[in-house]
Structures are given as C-alpha cells and as structure tokens.
Design a protein around this motif. Structure first.
Motif, PDB file in Angstrom:
ATOM      1  N   SER A 174     -40.639 -53.456 -45.934  1.00  0.00           N
ATOM      2  CA  SER A 174     -40.629 -52.408 -44.828  1.00  0.00           C
ATOM      3  C   SER A 174     -42.144 -51.825 -44.513  1.00  0.00           C
ATOM      4  O   SER A 174     -42.557 -51.562 -43.456  1.00  0.00           O
ATOM      5  N   GLY A 175     -42.904 -51.459 -45.483  1.00  0.00           N
ATOM      6  CA  GLY A 175     -43.970 -50.717 -45.637  1.00  0.00           C
ATOM      7  C   GLY A 175     -45.080 -51.521 -45.022  1.00  0.00           C
ATOM      8  O   GLY A 175     -45.825 -51.242 -44.349  1.00  0.00           O
ATOM      9  N   ALA A 176     -44.983 -53.050 -45.640  1.00  0.00           N
ATOM     10  CA  ALA A 176     -46.244 -54.042 -45.038  1.00  0.00           C
ATOM     11  C   ALA A 176     -46.089 -54.321 -43.550  1.00  0.00           C
ATOM     12  O   ALA A 176     -46.899 -54.529 -42.761  1.00  0.00           O
ATOM     13  N   ARG A 183     -38.971 -53.620 -38.422  1.00  0.00           N
ATOM     14  CA  ARG A 183     -38.242 -52.500 -39.587  1.00  0.00           C
ATOM     15  C   ARG A 183     -37.478 -53.688 -40.617  1.00  0.00           C
ATOM     16  O   ARG A 183     -37.429 -54.774 -40.163  1.00  0.00           O
ATOM     17  N   ALA A 184     -37.711 -53.048 -41.797  1.00  0.00           N
ATOM     18  CA  ALA A 184     -36.753 -53.802 -42.723  1.00  0.00           C
ATOM     19  C   ALA A 184     -35.791 -52.879 -43.625  1.00  0.00           C
ATOM     20  O   ALA A 184     -36.587 -51.934 -44.231  1.00  0.00           O
ATOM     21  N   LEU A 185     -34.762 -53.271 -43.861  1.00  0.00           N
ATOM     22  CA  LEU A 185     -33.774 -52.425 -44.753  1.00  0.00           C
ATOM     23  C   LEU A 185     -32.895 -53.303 -45.339  1.00  0.00           C
ATOM     24  O   LEU A 185     -32.497 -54.260 -44.925  1.00  0.00           O
ATOM     25  N   SER A 186     -32.204 -52.945 -46.372  1.00  0.00           N
ATOM     26  CA  SER A 186     -31.184 -53.417 -47.061  1.00  0.00           C
ATOM     27  C   SER A 186     -29.778 -52.647 -46.927  1.00  0.00           C
ATOM     28  O   SER A 186     -29.601 -51.682 -46.879  1.00  0.00           O
ATOM     29  N   VAL A 187     -28.451 -53.569 -46.924  1.00  0.00           N
ATOM     30  CA  VAL A 187     -27.280 -52.997 -47.057  1.00  0.00           C
ATOM     31  C   VAL A 187     -26.693 -53.571 -47.992  1.00  0.00           C
ATOM     32  O   VAL A 187     -26.385 -54.760 -48.591  1.00  0.00           O
ATOM     33  N   ASN A 241     -35.590 -47.142 -41.429  1.00  0.00           N
ATOM     34  CA  ASN A 241     -36.544 -48.145 -42.020  1.00  0.00           C
ATOM     35  C   ASN A 241     -36.693 -47.975 -43.488  1.00  0.00           C
ATOM     36  O   ASN A 241     -36.901 -46.876 -44.001  1.00  0.00           O
ATOM     37  N   GLY A 242     -36.761 -49.098 -44.215  1.00  0.00           N
ATOM     38  CA  GLY A 242     -37.084 -49.051 -45.520  1.00  0.00           C
ATOM     39  C   GLY A 242     -36.091 -48.577 -46.665  1.00  0.00           C
ATOM     40  O   GLY A 242     -36.552 -48.023 -47.825  1.00  0.00           O
ATOM     41  N   ILE A 243     -35.008 -48.537 -46.089  1.00  0.00           N
ATOM     42  CA  ILE A 243     -33.866 -47.967 -47.176  1.00  0.00           C
ATOM     43  C   ILE A 243     -32.873 -48.727 -47.284  1.00  0.00           C
ATOM     44  O   ILE A 243     -32.722 -49.853 -46.701  1.00  0.00           O
ATOM     45  N   ASP A 244     -32.149 -48.393 -48.415  1.00  0.00           N
ATOM     46  CA  ASP A 244     -30.803 -49.168 -48.896  1.00  0.00           C
ATOM     47  C   ASP A 244     -29.687 -48.529 -48.283  1.00  0.00           C
ATOM     48  O   ASP A 244     -29.306 -47.082 -48.707  1.00  0.00           O
TER      49      ASP A 244
END
Length: 267
Positions: A174-176, A183-187, A241-244
């Motif tokens: 997500s940072g990159a 955006r990138a995040l996990s579930v 963004n960037g969270i689980d």
C-alpha cells in the motif's frame, strides 16, 4: 476503484466457491465486470474464467498474459487450508497473490484497489519478521522449498505464516503504490461457513473452531466477508488504505470483556 462505470473488470481469484463466489455475485449485481482466476469455472453468468492452478507460478504467468486490458481492482481471495502440504499452502496463500499483482501492475488503473484475503490466523504465526520478509521475497516454487528447508513447518503452521506474510506484504504494498493512487488492504476473516471449513476443523482442531462460534454466537457467512471486500474495492473506501480489516464478528474482542469498566455490560 475510483469509478465503477469505467467498465474495467475486477480480477477475482478463488471465484469458483465460498467467499470468492459470493464476491463475484455482489460485483455482478452492481454491473461490475469480473475476470475469475480459479481452477474451477465460475458459475456466474457473464464472468470470464481463466483456469489456473495458483500453486503453479508458470500457470499464474500464463493467466496474467491473457488479461490484456486495464483492470479496476484485484481481489486475492483464493486460499488453501493447513490440511494441504506446507509448500502448497505457502504457494497459494502467500506467493500467488504477489505474483498475480506484480504481473498485473502495469494494467491496474489509477484509483484502483487491491484486496487480499488473509485470516485472523495470522496472529498465531511464530516466524520472526526477517523470516516473513524472506518468504515474501521468494520468486518461485523452488524458492518456497528452499525457505521450508531453512524454516521447517507443517501445513497448519504454514497457514498461519502465509496469512501473516500476506498481511505484512499488503501493508508494504500500500505504501509503495500511493504515488500511483492505487490502494491495497487486507481482509482477515475468522471461521466462515465455506466448503473448506471442515479442513480448518481438522487442521486447527474441532474444539478451537467450536469455541470461536460459541464466543460470537455463530460462524460467519461468505456473503458477510464478500460485502467487506466489495466495500474495500469500491469508491466508498477511497480513504481506506494499508490496513487489515478484521471480519470475525468480534471474536478477538471477546478476549477483552474482562476489562473492569465493562462489568455488567454482557448481562
């Protein structure tokens, strides 16, 4: 995704059953095009399925090559439980999402989102951060075998480690991708009523699975997790963004009910 009306598809792995299938149903109900990547055909009308064994990096590369146009999201939903061999667990749960995203990166539109399905099991991982980093740097199946020789673990432990690696990699990703407005995040679900719940009962223990259901009243459903993933991919989540995102009915919170100020609330 910044604009569902762009008509660019979302790529969904594991779309043949369980959470992945529930997600495809939800996306198609909103007229969002979907490309399914799975060993099995996605049964939803209007979905293009690319058959792919996600344990095989060569098949992933071939699947990526078939996706030629821009895409508005990626949902890495496919996963295998700890009843599978450790190498297979790590290949599908940790390596495959990275290879798919890396292969599709030049086709992921600005404003898009990547959602990776991890698990609350990530919290049980016992591998140190440097081992996780080494795992997420392996390029292929041979690299996984080499990693396992240095870190010998069985299938259940590999499951926990694969999900920890996925959460950590997603945060770094997500940072990159911020400069590209992706955006990138996990579930991270808890136990869910899917076709492989029996496998989790075997690998994690029937008592542990039953205890989870008892703590929150029941297991989750594929549709409940799919709703969270769909939100994560949508414009409504543009500042997420960037969270689980824990999606487990409050399972972990039940361990905090002894907090003194909460005395009597559960009665």
């Amino acid at each position: 995704m910044s604009d569902h009306t762009s008509n660019h598809p979302v790529v969904v792995t594991g779309a043949g059953s369980g959470i992945g299938l529930a997600l495809v149903r939800r996306l198609r109900a909103g007229d969002i095009p979907v490309i399914a990547v799975d060993r099995n055909e996605c049964p939803i009308e209007g979905v293009w399925t690319i058959r792919c064994d996600l344990a095989d990096p060569e098949e992933i590369a071939a699947a990526v090559a078939r996706i030629t146009g821009p895409i508005s999201g990626v949902a890495n939903v496919a996963g295998v439980p700890g009843t599978a061999p450790a190498a297979t667990v790590l290949a599908v749960n940790a390596l495959a999402p990275r290879l798919l995203v890396e292969g599709l990166l030049d086709r992921i539109s600005s404003g898009a989102a990547i959602a990776n399905v991890a698990s609350v099991a990530a919290g049980r991982n016992t591998q140190p951060p440097e081992s996780i980093a080494a795992l997420m740097a392996v390029p292929d199946s041979a690299g996984i075998e080499s990693w396992l020789r240095e870190h010998p673990i069985d299938g259940p432990a590999a499951y926990d480690t694969s999900k920890r690696a996925l959460v950590d990699w997603t945060r770094a990703l997500s940072g990159a991708l911020i400069p590209r407005h992706i955006r990138a995040l996990s579930v991270s679900p808890g136990p869910i009523e899917t076709p492989i719940l029996a496998d989790f009962t075997t690998s994690m223990g029937a008592e542990a699975i039953a205890r989870s259901a008892s703590a929150v009243g029941r297991h989750g459903t594929p549709g409940e997790v799919a709703a969270v993933i769909a939100f994560a991919l949508s414009p409504d989540a543009s500042w997420v963004n960037g969270i689980d995102i824990l999606t487990e009915g409050g399972l972990l919170a039940t361990r905090s009910t002894s907090f003194p100020a909460l005395k009597g609330f559960s009665q």
